[in-house]
Design a protein around this motif. Structure first.
Motif, PDB file in Angstrom:
ATOM      1  N   LEU A 523     -19.880  23.067-123.476  1.00 21.41           N
ATOM      2  CA  LEU A 523     -20.992  22.522-122.695  1.00 21.41           C
ATOM      3  C   LEU A 523     -20.712  21.060-122.366  1.00 21.41           C
ATOM      4  O   LEU A 523     -19.603  20.565-122.576  1.00 21.41           O
ATOM      5  N   SER A 524     -21.703  20.361-121.827  1.00 23.43           N
ATOM      6  CA  SER A 524     -21.620  18.920-121.570  1.00 23.43           C
ATOM      7  C   SER A 524     -22.967  18.298-121.911  1.00 23.43           C
ATOM      8  O   SER A 524     -23.964  19.004-122.107  1.00 23.43           O
ATOM      9  N   ILE A 542     -29.270  14.902-120.863  1.00 26.90           N
ATOM     10  CA  ILE A 542     -29.678  16.265-121.205  1.00 26.90           C
ATOM     11  C   ILE A 542     -28.577  16.857-122.080  1.00 26.90           C
ATOM     12  O   ILE A 542     -27.453  17.071-121.619  1.00 26.90           O
ATOM     13  N   LYS A 543     -28.877  17.085-123.329  1.00 27.81           N
ATOM     14  CA  LYS A 543     -27.847  17.513-124.276  1.00 27.81           C
ATOM     15  C   LYS A 543     -27.510  18.992-124.111  1.00 27.81           C
ATOM     16  O   LYS A 543     -28.392  19.820-123.886  1.00 27.81           O
ATOM     17  N   GLN A 544     -26.226  19.270-124.220  1.00 33.08           N
ATOM     18  CA  GLN A 544     -25.697  20.646-124.268  1.00 33.08           C
ATOM     19  C   GLN A 544     -26.206  21.481-123.085  1.00 33.08           C
ATOM     20  O   GLN A 544     -26.904  22.469-123.244  1.00 33.08           O
ATOM     21  N   ALA A 545     -25.800  21.063-121.876  1.00 33.94           N
ATOM     22  CA  ALA A 545     -26.259  21.766-120.675  1.00 33.94           C
ATOM     23  C   ALA A 545     -25.214  21.673-119.573  1.00 33.94           C
ATOM     24  O   ALA A 545     -24.542  20.645-119.422  1.00 33.94           O
ATOM     25  N   LEU A 546     -25.079  22.745-118.804  1.00 33.16           N
ATOM     26  CA  LEU A 546     -24.269  22.755-117.586  1.00 33.16           C
ATOM     27  C   LEU A 546     -25.156  22.894-116.345  1.00 33.16           C
ATOM     28  O   LEU A 546     -24.666  22.774-115.226  1.00 33.16           O
ATOM     29  N   MET A 547     -26.476  23.175-116.561  1.00 29.18           N
ATOM     30  CA  MET A 547     -27.452  23.266-115.475  1.00 29.18           C
ATOM     31  C   MET A 547     -28.653  22.386-115.848  1.00 29.18           C
ATOM     32  O   MET A 547     -29.744  22.877-116.103  1.00 29.18           O
ATOM     33  N   PRO A 548     -28.471  21.076-115.911  1.00 25.74           N
ATOM     34  CA  PRO A 548     -29.523  20.188-116.422  1.00 25.74           C
ATOM     35  C   PRO A 548     -30.666  20.003-115.419  1.00 25.74           C
ATOM     36  O   PRO A 548     -30.475  20.082-114.204  1.00 25.74           O
ATOM     37  N   LEU A 726     -32.094  31.215-117.207  1.00 23.56           N
ATOM     38  CA  LEU A 726     -32.074  31.517-118.629  1.00 23.56           C
ATOM     39  C   LEU A 726     -30.719  31.104-119.193  1.00 23.56           C
ATOM     40  O   LEU A 726     -29.682  31.367-118.575  1.00 23.56           O
ATOM     41  N   GLU A 727     -30.733  30.445-120.352  1.00 20.24           N
ATOM     42  CA  GLU A 727     -29.491  30.066-121.023  1.00 20.24           C
ATOM     43  C   GLU A 727     -29.179  31.123-122.083  1.00 20.24           C
ATOM     44  O   GLU A 727     -30.016  31.426-122.928  1.00 20.24           O
ATOM     45  N   VAL A 728     -27.964  31.663-122.038  1.00 21.65           N
ATOM     46  CA  VAL A 728     -27.547  32.718-122.962  1.00 21.65           C
ATOM     47  C   VAL A 728     -26.392  32.210-123.812  1.00 21.65           C
ATOM     48  O   VAL A 728     -25.399  31.688-123.280  1.00 21.65           O
ATOM     49  N   THR A 729     -26.526  32.350-125.126  1.00 21.97           N
ATOM     50  CA  THR A 729     -25.475  31.930-126.050  1.00 21.97           C
ATOM     51  C   THR A 729     -25.146  33.097-126.978  1.00 21.97           C
ATOM     52  O   THR A 729     -26.056  33.737-127.529  1.00 21.97           O
ATOM     53  N   VAL A 730     -23.859  33.392-127.147  1.00 18.29           N
ATOM     54  CA  VAL A 730     -23.412  34.412-128.097  1.00 18.29           C
ATOM     55  C   VAL A 730     -22.954  33.695-129.367  1.00 18.29           C
ATOM     56  O   VAL A 730     -22.117  32.784-129.305  1.00 18.29           O
ATOM     57  N   LEU A 731     -23.523  34.069-130.499  1.00 19.29           N
ATOM     58  CA  LEU A 731     -23.212  33.453-131.790  1.00 19.29           C
ATOM     59  C   LEU A 731     -22.607  34.498-132.719  1.00 19.29           C
ATOM     60  O   LEU A 731     -22.888  35.691-132.596  1.00 19.29           O
ATOM     61  N   ASP A 732     -21.815  34.032-133.678  1.00 22.23           N
ATOM     62  CA  ASP A 732     -21.247  34.939-134.668  1.00 22.23           C
ATOM     63  C   ASP A 732     -21.436  34.354-136.057  1.00 22.23           C
ATOM     64  O   ASP A 732     -21.641  33.136-136.230  1.00 22.23           O
TER      65      ASP A 732
END
Length: 753
Positions: A523-524, A542-548, A726-732
């Motif tokens: 991210l940025s 805007i923390k941790q965003a590519l579409m701020p 919508l922001e989608v994150t895949v976590l493990d």
């Protein structure tokens, strides 16, 4: 300083064949077999394979990965990957042969990868005597490049021939040997320091110049010419060369000789070997630019304490060179005399320079008390009277800003001097002016210029790797170089009238989409910096965003020319905020002031964000602008709240499953899918709504299914010009909590009812 990029270099060593080692010690039998070891050096970092014992042919099957290889454009073009095959004993090593590659030549290969290539090993000064052969793969990968998998099969050999016979019979490795002949004819105006204490005491006013040429690991120099600015070298430097080779850059350097051996580099340039093979280089002038060493004790101490690099801001002289190649059976390095040549023809020109304003300059973060401009064209140097600050800028009066026409006699534009404009500043406590910033203008650019002044961005004189995107200020000037034969048809026009007025600039920043990834989490942390005529304002991060989404209105007052056609463009720069180190420029947008209305009545507009990282991903920013004369400000009230109207909606999302790359999957993988919408206005890393799936119903090996429904109750923007995502994150799973695998966005606008 030129922009630097981080590369990854991959080197795979497969095997060596038919090594021919000649022992240096007389007590070693010539029939003794070498103990081969392969040494790989990339950007000064060296790694090596294990040593093999008593063999001329053996496999290694070893891979080296060099990460974070930071290179600017010039370093990228030079040879930087060096592979040596050594005879190694417990006490010492002897080089059997070597081969070098330039990053650029490898990067030009398909997928930036040279796969399983046989290369001939040789001593640099005798390339026509192969010392064996090496099978190697190399890759050079920049930001965003995918590293391919080398799945080529092993080369079969059932011919019964030696590797030497097979390689020499293979068309792609059939070698042609040359003498690369670089003729150094003469030098002119070679830089000198009359203030150098050692030279002053010795009544030795000038440099002691000599020229060095480097190619394929070999370098040779002309003789040293003592105490002269105008040496007549008339020498040919002959270097051995071979085709094919994986280097193309010939380095030509001008040095000042020192008895201590610590010679001073005055300047350097490069030539292309492949171009010279195709067509000989006719005699041409090559100009050099440098930054003279600091004079005076305090400046020398300050220079030693600073980590910043000083940019080349002074003309350092020029040399007349030509080059060609000659086929040779066994080329060896040598320096020989060559005949003088006729210099390139000169044409008469006139240089017209009009200076109007300097702005956006800072000394230690503060506005300087005065600035002074110096103009250089070749050996000619003109320093103008100092300017005092006026309303945050430095304005040239008509009599000072118009320089007298300079008559020049120049060769064709590609060989002509550059115009250099240097800026000297004095701070509040400054006892003397210090060189701060500069701009370089090639003659060809000035020949194509019209009479309208334009704004030039000044580069800082001192810069570090982190300062690549920073500017040293701005200069409004008109610089024209015109052939004397055209002056009658295009006479010099009167200087344009230049007066300042007060304005209020308003910038309304809404959203951005498709920003480049800048951080290791994929991210940025973006923010926008708005700059105009030395003034600047910034949005929140805007923390941790590519579409701020910012939805911020910035307003500031400043002085601008009454004729807005002479004003600089409004500059928007999108940065990634790095909490350690300097912020990274993601892209920028320029907008001309004469197109900005007093009141923006339409919807905001999406603009392309320009930059090296943004072209392929179509990054855009949604914004609008207003520019109001200060005296009319009451007629155009400022509205700081620009949040768009929204409506309450329910979004149904069905999460079916994920398919993960094998590189991120472990036997313990149980990935989750997290979905978020919106950001908190104060804690921008916190979403307004968030939910996550449970662990997958079924799946393994990167294929997991959820079959879950999420009901999302959110406020969506009414006007479709604004983007809802919508922001989608895949976590493990991880030892402590979860780790992020990847991110994606779902655009909701296409699903509006």
């Amino acid at each position: 300083m030129a922009k630097r990029l981080d590369y990854v270099v991959k080197v795979e060593i497969f095997e060596v064949q038919d090594l021919r080692w000649t022992p240096k010690r007389s007590n070693v039998a010539r029939s003794e077999m070498p103990n081969p070891m392969v040494e790989v050096t990339v950007a000064g970092e060296t790694r090596a394979t294990p040593r093999k014992k008593s063999t001329a042919s053996c496999p290694f099957q070893q891979t080296f990965l060099f990460s974070n290889v930071s290179l600017d454009r010039a370093e990228f073009q030079r040879p930087g990957i060096e592979i040596k095959v050594l005879h190694a004993t417990f006490f010492k090593q002897e080089m059997i042969g070597m081969y070098s590659f330039s990053y650029e030549m490898i990067y030009r290969q398909n997928e930036h990868f040279l796969s399983r290539q046989w290369v001939a090993l040789a001593q640099p000064d005798r390339p026509s005597e192969p010392k064996g052969f090496l099978k190697v793969s190399l890759g050079v990968f920049g930001p965003g490049d995918q590293m391919p998998t080398d799945e080529a099969g092993e080369m079969e050999d059932d011919s019964g021939k030696s590797m030497m016979d097979r390689v020499l019979a293979t068309p792609e490795l059939r070698m042609t040997y040359y003498h690369l002949c670089v003729n150094v004819h003469k030098g002119q105006d070679i830089a000198w320091m009359a203030s150098d204490e050692r030279r002053r005491e010795a009544k030795h006013q000038y440099w002691d110049p000599f020229v060095t040429v480097r190619f394929l690991g070999v370098n040779l120099s002309t003789e040293v010419f003592r105490n002269t600015q105008h040496p007549n070298f008339n020498q040919t430097i002959k270097l051995p060369a071979v085709v094919p080779c994986m280097e193309n850059t010939i380095q030509v350097e001008v040095w000042d000789f020192e008895e201590s051996g610590k010679h001073n580099l005055i300047g350097k340039t490069t030539l292309g070997f492949s171009e010279i093979v195709k067509q000989a280089l006719e005699p041409r002038w090559v100009n050099f630019y440098w930054h003279p060493p600091a004079e005076g004790f305090l400046k020398k101490v300050a220079g030693m304490m600073s980590a910043a690099r000083r940019e080349p801001t002074s003309y350092g002289g020029r040399i007349l060179i030509s080059a060609s190649v000659q086929k040779m059976a066994s080329p060896t390095p040598e320096v020989v005399k060559c005949a003088p040549v006729t210099e390139p023809e000169l044409q008469e020109y006139e240089l017209w320079v009009d200076l109007y304003e300097v702005s956006g300059v800072a000394v230690g973060g503060n506005l300087p008390t005065e600035v002074q401009v110096e103009v250089q064209i070749g050996p000619k140097v003109i320093r103008l009277p100092a300017l005092k600050e006026r309303s945050g800028a430095f304005i040239f009066k008509d009599k000072d800003g118009r320089m007298e026409a300079e008559k020049l006699f120049l060769p064709e534009p590609s060989m002509s001097y550059d115009l250099i404009i240097n800026l000297y500043t004095k701070g509040i406590w400054g006892l003397q002016s210090e060189e701060t910033a500069y701009v370089t203008l090639p003659v060809r650019q000035m020949m194509q210029a019209n009479f309208k002044p334009r704004w030039y961005s000044l580069k800082p004189v001192r810069s570090t790797t982190d300062d690549v995107q920073k500017t040293g200020g701005f200069l409004l000037a008109s610089c024209i170089c015109i052939p004397a034969s055209q002056i009658a048809a295009r006479p010099r026009k009167p200087r344009m009238e230049y007066r300042l007025s007060r304005y209020v600039c308003r910038t309304f920043l809404y959203q951005a989409v498709n920003l480049p990834i800048s951080d290791v989490d994929g991210l940025s942390d973006p923010y926008v910096k708005v700059s105009l005529a030395g003034e600047s304002r910034m949005t929140k991060v805007i923390k941790q965003a590519l579409m701020p989404c910012w939805f911020e209105a910035l307003e500031f007052e400043l002085s601008l020319p009454e004729n807005l056609a002479l004003a600089p463009d409004l500059l928007l720069e999108v940065y990634d905020c790095d909490w350690i180190g300097s912020d990274e420029l993601l892209g920028s947008l320029r907008y001309p002031l004469n197109k900005i209305p007093k009141e923006w009545l339409d919807d905001p507009k999406w603009f392309d964000i320009e930059g090296e990282q943004t072209q392929a991903i179509r990054a855009k920013i949604l914004c609008s602008f207003e520019l109001v004369p200060k005296k009319e400000i009451d007629s155009y009230p400022f509205c700081a709240d620009i949040s768009p109207r929204s409506k309450f909606c329910t979004v149904d999302l069905f999460v079916m499953g994920v398919r993960l790359h094998s590189s991120v999957v472990t036997p313990q993988s149980q990935p989750l899918v997290e979905v978020c919408y919106g950001r908190d206005s104060k804690k921008t890393e916190e979403p307004l709504w968030a939910d996550a799936t449970t662990e997958p119903e079924e799946g393994a090996g990167g294929k997991y299914n959820y079959l879950e429904t999420m009901e999302i109750e959110v406020d969506l923007y009414k006007n479709p010009i604004y983007q809802s995502n919508l922001e989608v994150t895949v976590l493990d799973r991880a030892a402590f909590g979860h780790v992020e695998i990847g991110h994606a966005y779902i655009h909701l606008n296409p699903f509006y009812p």
